[in-house]
Motif scaffolding. Structure first.
Motif, PDB file in Angstrom:
ATOM      1  N   LEU A 185     -14.340  33.056  10.012  1.00 16.16           N
ATOM      2  CA  LEU A 185     -14.805  32.609  11.330  1.00 16.16           C
ATOM      3  C   LEU A 185     -13.997  33.232  12.458  1.00 16.16           C
ATOM      4  CD1 LEU A 185     -15.400  28.807  10.675  1.00 16.16           C
ATOM      5  CD2 LEU A 185     -17.076  30.645  10.667  1.00 16.16           C
ATOM      6  N   GLY A 186     -12.781  33.658  12.151  1.00 12.80           N
ATOM      7  CA  GLY A 186     -11.938  34.266  13.169  1.00 12.80           C
ATOM      8  C   GLY A 186     -11.400  33.286  14.181  1.00 12.80           C
ATOM      9  N   ARG A 187     -11.215  32.050  13.785  1.00 13.95           N
ATOM     10  CA  ARG A 187     -10.665  31.039  14.695  1.00 13.95           C
ATOM     11  C   ARG A 187      -9.831  30.049  13.911  1.00 13.95           C
ATOM     12  NH1 ARG A 187     -13.979  26.143  14.851  1.00 13.95           N
ATOM     13  NH2 ARG A 187     -15.870  26.469  13.656  1.00 13.95           N
ATOM     14  N   SER A 188      -9.098  29.215  14.629  1.00 14.64           N
ATOM     15  CA  SER A 188      -8.267  28.208  13.988  1.00 14.64           C
ATOM     16  C   SER A 188      -8.969  26.861  14.031  1.00 14.64           C
ATOM     17  CB  SER A 188      -6.900  28.125  14.680  1.00 14.64           C
ATOM     18  OG  SER A 188      -7.075  27.792  16.038  1.00 14.64           O
ATOM     19  N   VAL A 189      -8.614  26.004  13.069  1.00 15.12           N
ATOM     20  CA  VAL A 189      -9.245  24.690  12.936  1.00 15.12           C
ATOM     21  C   VAL A 189      -8.143  23.650  12.791  1.00 15.12           C
ATOM     22  CG1 VAL A 189     -10.834  23.302  11.567  1.00 15.12           C
ATOM     23  CG2 VAL A 189     -11.167  25.763  11.738  1.00 15.12           C
ATOM     24  N   ARG A 190      -8.213  22.596  13.593  1.00 15.40           N
ATOM     25  CA  ARG A 190      -7.241  21.498  13.481  1.00 15.40           C
ATOM     26  C   ARG A 190      -7.779  20.460  12.515  1.00 15.40           C
ATOM     27  NH1 ARG A 190      -3.067  20.169  17.321  1.00 15.40           N
ATOM     28  NH2 ARG A 190      -3.414  18.145  16.403  1.00 15.40           N
ATOM     29  N   LEU A 191      -6.970  20.107  11.505  1.00 12.15           N
ATOM     30  CA  LEU A 191      -7.362  19.130  10.502  1.00 12.15           C
ATOM     31  C   LEU A 191      -6.217  18.160  10.245  1.00 12.15           C
ATOM     32  CD1 LEU A 191      -9.031  21.495   7.889  1.00 12.15           C
ATOM     33  CD2 LEU A 191     -10.210  19.960   9.452  1.00 12.15           C
ATOM     34  N   ARG A 192      -6.555  17.000   9.713  1.00 12.11           N
ATOM     35  CA  ARG A 192      -5.557  16.023   9.279  1.00 12.11           C
ATOM     36  C   ARG A 192      -5.498  16.102   7.762  1.00 12.11           C
ATOM     37  NH1 ARG A 192      -4.927   9.754  10.911  1.00 12.11           N
ATOM     38  NH2 ARG A 192      -2.696   9.700  10.528  1.00 12.11           N
ATOM     39  N   VAL A 193      -4.431  16.698   7.240  1.00 11.66           N
ATOM     40  CA  VAL A 193      -4.357  17.067   5.831  1.00 11.66           C
ATOM     41  C   VAL A 193      -3.093  16.474   5.216  1.00 11.66           C
ATOM     42  CG1 VAL A 193      -4.306  19.039   4.264  1.00 11.66           C
ATOM     43  CG2 VAL A 193      -5.517  19.227   6.409  1.00 11.66           C
ATOM     44  N   SER A 194      -3.192  16.066   3.946  1.00  8.29           N
ATOM     45  CA  SER A 194      -2.007  15.627   3.221  1.00  8.29           C
ATOM     46  C   SER A 194      -1.171  16.843   2.846  1.00  8.29           C
ATOM     47  CB  SER A 194      -2.411  14.859   1.952  1.00  8.29           C
ATOM     48  OG  SER A 194      -3.078  15.714   1.055  1.00  8.29           O
TER      49      SER A 194
ATOM     50  N   THR B  57       0.842  -1.188   0.000  1.00  5.23           N
ATOM     51  CA  THR B  57       0.000   0.000   0.000  1.00  5.23           C
ATOM     52  C   THR B  57       0.882   1.244   0.000  1.00  5.23           C
ATOM     53  OG1 THR B  57      -0.124   0.017   2.404  1.00  5.23           O
ATOM     54  CG2 THR B  57      -1.892  -1.112   1.232  1.00  5.23           C
ATOM     55  N   PHE B  58       0.395   2.278  -0.654  1.00  2.01           N
ATOM     56  CA  PHE B  58       1.026   3.587  -0.650  1.00  2.01           C
ATOM     57  C   PHE B  58       0.137   4.495   0.194  1.00  2.01           C
ATOM     58  CE2 PHE B  58       2.273   1.624  -4.627  1.00  2.01           C
ATOM     59  CZ  PHE B  58       3.641   1.874  -4.673  1.00  2.01           C
ATOM     60  N   LEU B  59       0.674   5.017   1.289  1.00  4.50           N
ATOM     61  CA  LEU B  59      -0.099   5.850   2.198  1.00  4.50           C
ATOM     62  C   LEU B  59       0.188   7.330   1.931  1.00  4.50           C
ATOM     63  CD1 LEU B  59       0.424   3.862   5.504  1.00  4.50           C
ATOM     64  CD2 LEU B  59      -1.541   3.815   3.979  1.00  4.50           C
ATOM     65  N   PRO B  60      -0.818   8.185   2.028  1.00  6.32           N
ATOM     66  CA  PRO B  60      -0.582   9.618   1.835  1.00  6.32           C
ATOM     67  C   PRO B  60       0.198  10.194   3.018  1.00  6.32           C
ATOM     68  CG  PRO B  60      -2.829   9.249   2.515  1.00  6.32           C
ATOM     69  CD  PRO B  60      -2.227   7.890   2.291  1.00  6.32           C
ATOM     70  N   ASN B  61       0.919  11.260   2.765  1.00  9.02           N
ATOM     71  CA  ASN B  61       1.704  11.935   3.798  1.00  9.02           C
ATOM     72  C   ASN B  61       0.786  12.877   4.561  1.00  9.02           C
ATOM     73  OD1 ASN B  61       3.666  13.065   5.339  1.00  9.02           O
ATOM     74  ND2 ASN B  61       4.734  14.090   3.662  1.00  9.02           N
ATOM     75  N   LEU B  62       0.170  12.373   5.632  1.00  4.50           N
ATOM     76  CA  LEU B  62      -0.796  13.156   6.404  1.00  4.50           C
ATOM     77  C   LEU B  62      -0.114  13.872   7.560  1.00  4.50           C
ATOM     78  CD1 LEU B  62      -3.794  10.691   6.606  1.00  4.50           C
ATOM     79  CD2 LEU B  62      -3.473  12.601   5.059  1.00  4.50           C
ATOM     80  N   GLN B  63      -0.537  15.115   7.781  1.00 10.85           N
ATOM     81  CA  GLN B  63      -0.013  15.938   8.855  1.00 10.85           C
ATOM     82  C   GLN B  63      -1.177  16.514   9.651  1.00 10.85           C
ATOM     83  OE1 GLN B  63       3.356  16.244   9.187  1.00 10.85           O
ATOM     84  NE2 GLN B  63       3.564  14.936   7.394  1.00 10.85           N
ATOM     85  N   ASN B  64      -0.999  16.626  10.960  1.00  6.85           N
ATOM     86  CA  ASN B  64      -1.970  17.331  11.792  1.00  6.85           C
ATOM     87  C   ASN B  64      -1.602  18.807  11.771  1.00  6.85           C
ATOM     88  OD1 ASN B  64      -3.449  15.052  12.655  1.00  6.85           O
ATOM     89  ND2 ASN B  64      -1.811  14.555  14.082  1.00  6.85           N
ATOM     90  N   VAL B  65      -2.468  19.633  11.182  1.00  4.44           N
ATOM     91  CA  VAL B  65      -2.162  21.052  11.039  1.00  4.44           C
ATOM     92  C   VAL B  65      -3.289  21.895  11.624  1.00  4.44           C
ATOM     93  CG1 VAL B  65      -0.726  20.774   8.999  1.00  4.44           C
ATOM     94  CG2 VAL B  65      -3.161  21.149   8.738  1.00  4.44           C
ATOM     95  N   THR B  66      -2.949  23.119  11.985  1.00  6.74           N
ATOM     96  CA  THR B  66      -3.924  24.098  12.445  1.00  6.74           C
ATOM     97  C   THR B  66      -4.006  25.180  11.386  1.00  6.74           C
ATOM     98  OG1 THR B  66      -3.337  23.641  14.733  1.00  6.74           O
ATOM     99  CG2 THR B  66      -4.535  25.669  14.298  1.00  6.74           C
ATOM    100  N   LEU B  67      -5.174  25.304  10.764  1.00  2.00           N
ATOM    101  CA  LEU B  67      -5.388  26.296   9.716  1.00  2.00           C
ATOM    102  C   LEU B  67      -6.296  27.397  10.243  1.00  2.00           C
ATOM    103  CD1 LEU B  67      -5.994  23.843   6.751  1.00  2.00           C
ATOM    104  CD2 LEU B  67      -3.947  25.167   7.204  1.00  2.00           C
ATOM    105  N   LEU B  68      -6.021  28.626   9.824  1.00  2.56           N
ATOM    106  CA  LEU B  68      -6.801  29.769  10.270  1.00  2.56           C
ATOM    107  C   LEU B  68      -7.933  30.053   9.295  1.00  2.56           C
ATOM    108  CD1 LEU B  68      -3.922  32.143  11.337  1.00  2.56           C
ATOM    109  CD2 LEU B  68      -5.409  30.816  12.815  1.00  2.56           C
ATOM    110  N   SER B  69      -9.114  30.273   9.840  1.00  3.61           N
ATOM    111  CA  SER B  69     -10.261  30.674   9.040  1.00  3.61           C
ATOM    112  C   SER B  69     -10.477  32.171   9.240  1.00  3.61           C
ATOM    113  CB  SER B  69     -11.506  29.898   9.464  1.00  3.61           C
ATOM    114  OG  SER B  69     -12.633  30.396   8.813  1.00  3.61           O
ATOM    115  N   ASP B  70     -10.354  32.940   8.152  1.00  5.33           N
ATOM    116  CA  ASP B  70     -10.478  34.399   8.249  1.00  5.33           C
ATOM    117  C   ASP B  70     -11.909  34.822   8.571  1.00  5.33           C
ATOM    118  OD1 ASP B  70      -7.800  34.713   7.674  1.00  5.33           O
ATOM    119  OD2 ASP B  70      -8.150  34.760   5.507  1.00  5.33           O
TER     120      ASP B  70
END
Length: 99
Positions: free
Chosen positions: A43-52, A28-41
């Motif tokens: 909404l004015g808050r940050s969101v934690r997502l699991r993103v490649s 299997t080939f797995l995607p390179n996933l990272q736990n990141v915090t992205l800012l929503s302009d």
């Protein structure tokens, strides 16, 4: 937790290991996933997502999380991101109505 990017829907792929003798075994080939915090302009808050990493580069290229969510089809997004997209759309329409 499944190995699927919450923004792009990119998941694992199946292929073969091929030896020098041309023997093939499944892998299997797995995607390179990272736990990141992205800012929503909007909404004015940050969101934690699991993103490649590919998805992260795409978000930066489009101009931020809000633009990415508004331009992406709902089929490609996870349930959390679809809810976030609904919040962003509601907040952006409220900003336009106030202006």
């Amino acid at each position: 937790m499944s190995r699927i990017c919450e923004l792009t829907g990119k998941g694992r792929q199946v292929g073969n290991n091929v030896s020098h003798a041309n023997n093939k075994t499944k892998r299997t080939f797995l995607p390179n996933l990272q736990n990141v915090t992205l800012l929503s302009d909007s909404l004015g808050r940050s969101v934690r997502l699991r993103v490649s990493t590919h998805g992260l580069r795409s978000v930066e290229h489009v101009g931020g999380l809000d633009n990415w969510l508004l331009k992406t089809r709902d089929d490609d997004l996870s349930l959390r991101c679809r809810r976030l997209k609904r919040e962003v759309r509601k907040a952006s329409t409220a900003e336009q109505a106030a202006a």
